[in-house]
Design an enzyme around this catalytic site. Structure first.
Site, mmCIF file in Angstrom:
data_model
loop_
_atom_site.group_PDB
_atom_site.id
_atom_site.type_symbol
_atom_site.label_atom_id
_atom_site.label_comp_id
_atom_site.label_asym_id
_atom_site.label_seq_id
_atom_site.Cartn_x
_atom_site.Cartn_y
_atom_site.Cartn_z
ATOM 1 N N LYS A 159 0.996 -1.313 -0.093
ATOM 2 C CA LYS A 159 0.351 -0.287 0.141
ATOM 3 C C LYS A 159 0.796 1.420 -0.165
ATOM 4 O O LYS A 159 0.570 2.247 -0.454
ATOM 5 C CB LYS A 159 -1.018 -0.277 1.136
ATOM 6 C CG LYS A 159 -2.275 -0.998 1.675
ATOM 7 C CD LYS A 159 -2.928 -0.628 2.577
ATOM 8 C CE LYS A 159 -2.467 -0.748 4.072
ATOM 9 N NZ LYS A 159 -1.819 -1.756 4.390
ATOM 10 N N ARG A 181 -9.436 0.540 9.799
ATOM 11 C CA ARG A 181 -8.750 -1.271 10.020
ATOM 12 C C ARG A 181 -9.941 -1.499 10.654
ATOM 13 O O ARG A 181 -10.002 -3.052 10.752
ATOM 14 C CB ARG A 181 -7.611 -1.255 10.393
ATOM 15 C CG ARG A 181 -6.486 -0.974 10.235
ATOM 16 C CD ARG A 181 -5.096 -0.963 11.461
ATOM 17 N NE ARG A 181 -4.097 -1.188 10.606
ATOM 18 C CZ ARG A 181 -2.674 -0.827 9.803
ATOM 19 N NH1 ARG A 181 -3.386 0.732 9.875
ATOM 20 N NH2 ARG A 181 -2.269 -1.391 9.379
ATOM 21 N N ARG A 205 12.123 -6.710 6.663
ATOM 22 C CA ARG A 205 12.255 -5.416 5.707
ATOM 23 C C ARG A 205 12.724 -4.410 6.508
ATOM 24 O O ARG A 205 12.736 -4.081 7.711
ATOM 25 C CB ARG A 205 10.804 -5.691 5.559
ATOM 26 C CG ARG A 205 9.613 -4.049 5.452
ATOM 27 C CD ARG A 205 8.505 -4.178 4.700
ATOM 28 N NE ARG A 205 7.562 -3.899 5.684
ATOM 29 C CZ ARG A 205 6.585 -2.970 5.883
ATOM 30 N NH1 ARG A 205 5.683 -3.417 4.937
ATOM 31 N NH2 ARG A 205 5.956 -2.772 7.318
ATOM 32 N N ARG A 247 11.597 -1.274 10.923
ATOM 33 C CA ARG A 247 11.052 -0.461 12.344
ATOM 34 C C ARG A 247 10.122 -1.604 13.295
ATOM 35 O O ARG A 247 10.689 -3.131 12.816
ATOM 36 C CB ARG A 247 9.176 -0.615 11.298
ATOM 37 C CG ARG A 247 8.472 0.129 10.947
ATOM 38 C CD ARG A 247 7.599 0.232 9.398
ATOM 39 N NE ARG A 247 5.935 -0.096 10.535
ATOM 40 C CZ ARG A 247 5.199 -0.218 9.292
ATOM 41 N NH1 ARG A 247 5.298 0.196 8.735
ATOM 42 N NH2 ARG A 247 3.895 -0.223 10.550
ATOM 43 N N ARG A 307 0.388 -9.181 14.135
ATOM 44 C CA ARG A 307 -0.808 -7.840 12.970
ATOM 45 C C ARG A 307 -0.959 -8.939 12.487
ATOM 46 O O ARG A 307 -2.200 -7.886 11.555
ATOM 47 C CB ARG A 307 0.866 -7.388 12.652
ATOM 48 C CG ARG A 307 1.746 -6.177 13.031
ATOM 49 C CD ARG A 307 3.261 -5.471 12.874
ATOM 50 N NE ARG A 307 2.643 -4.418 11.617
ATOM 51 C CZ ARG A 307 3.375 -3.962 10.807
ATOM 52 N NH1 ARG A 307 4.568 -4.563 10.690
ATOM 53 N NH2 ARG A 307 3.226 -3.370 9.376
HETATM 54 P P1 AMP Z 1 0.942 0.496 9.287
HETATM 55 O O1 AMP Z 1 1.708 1.922 9.091
HETATM 56 O O2 AMP Z 1 -0.404 1.010 8.541
HETATM 57 O O3 AMP Z 1 1.053 -0.594 9.282
HETATM 58 O O4 AMP Z 1 0.152 0.965 11.021
HETATM 59 C C1 AMP Z 1 1.192 0.790 12.032
HETATM 60 C C2 AMP Z 1 0.607 0.871 13.161
HETATM 61 O O5 AMP Z 1 0.058 1.550 13.728
HETATM 62 C C3 AMP Z 1 -1.099 -0.316 13.195
HETATM 63 O O6 AMP Z 1 0.008 -1.637 13.393
HETATM 64 C C4 AMP Z 1 -1.330 0.056 14.425
HETATM 65 O O7 AMP Z 1 -0.301 -0.259 15.985
HETATM 66 C C5 AMP Z 1 -1.287 1.497 14.094
HETATM 67 N N1 AMP Z 1 -2.559 1.810 13.038
HETATM 68 C C6 AMP Z 1 -2.344 2.321 11.990
HETATM 69 N N2 AMP Z 1 -3.907 2.969 11.520
HETATM 70 C C7 AMP Z 1 -4.522 2.216 12.521
HETATM 71 C C8 AMP Z 1 -5.830 2.760 12.935
HETATM 72 N N3 AMP Z 1 -7.173 2.968 11.631
HETATM 73 N N4 AMP Z 1 -6.466 1.867 13.780
HETATM 74 C C9 AMP Z 1 -5.813 1.643 14.839
HETATM 75 N N5 AMP Z 1 -4.683 1.302 15.026
HETATM 76 C C10 AMP Z 1 -3.526 1.605 13.713
#
Ligand code: AMP
Length: 212
Positions: A13, A88, A127, A154, A165
């Site tokens: 994404k 999400r 990654r 990360r 996750r």
């Molecule tokens: P991402 O970079 O989109 O993978 O987001 C990293 C982390 O941020 C996720 O694993 C969640 O802990 C938190 N996070 C990001 N977006 C959301 C969301 N819409 N709802 C809940 N947690 C979120």
């Protein structure tokens, strides 16, 4: 043009959102990046979110909805935006419908990057990411191709957080797709293949073609 990018962690994404941002000149709203910026700045939200991200869990719906409400109301979203990482959960999707209606906006397309779970686990483990521009790279890449920065892992790409996750994605986020399917807005794209080929299909979908 308002686009929603949907897919699991590791589905590509972020890469496709960067492409769409350059192509259409509209902001990329990535809730994960916003939370990481709050953590880096040491804000109260960042301090609250840090252990949740590190464990691969989700920040509460109430908090996330407020974060997105504030962001979508900013003037740079007027010509359009690319939403990545939100909604999400089904309650987030319902809240987003209300937010969009309040702002007089609607999504033009939901782009689903489909990648099988074993491939996601493989991609996320090891990654590397550029701390400056957030581009992601396979293990052992030496530096960011775009800006030469040293790459880092990360915290939530460490093995102990990767599986939680994916599990929370399967439980809470997979049902979100059904929320959008009824509207006929979803373009499903196979997220395996070259970045160029996937980008071509994503652009075609964004431009209203169901298949490239
Ligand atoms: P991402 O970079 O989109 O993978 O987001 C990293 C982390 O941020 C996720 O694993 C969640 O802990 C938190 N996070 C990001 N977006 C959301 C969301 N819409 N709802 C809940 N947690 C979120």
């Amino acid at each position: 043009m308002n686009l929603l990018l949907y897919g699991a962690p590791g589905s590509g994404k972020g890469t496709q959102a960067n492409m769409l941002r350059s192509h259409f000149g509209i902001p990329h709203i990535a809730t994960g990046d916003m939370l990481r910026a709050e953590i880096a700045a040491g804000t109260p939200l960042g301090r609250q979110a840090q252990p949740i991200l590190a464990a691969g869990k989700y920040v509460s719906d109430d908090i996330m909805i407020e974060v997105v409400r504030g962001r979508l109301g900013r003037p740079d979203c007027e010509p359009g935006f690319i939403m990545d990482g939100f909604p999400r959960t089904v309650p987030q999707a319902v809240a987003l419908d209300g937010l969009m209606a309040d702002l007089g906006k609607r999504f033009d397309r939901v782009i689903y990057l489909e990648v099988p779970v074993d491939e996601l686990l493989h991609r996320l483990s090891g990654r590397l990411v550029c701390p400056q521009c957030q581009r992601t790279y396979p293990p052992q890449t030496s530096a960011c191709e775009a800006d030469g920065s040293e790459l880092a892992q990360r915290e939530d790409d460490k093995p102990e957080a990767v599986r939680p996750r994916i599990e929370i994605y399967l439980e809470k986020t997979v049902p979100v797709l059904d929320h959008y399917r009824g509207g006929g807005l979803v373009s499903e794209i196979d997220g395996r293949g070259t970045i160029e080929d996937i980008s071509r299909q994503v652009l075609a979908a964004a431009n209203g073609k169901v298949r490239a």
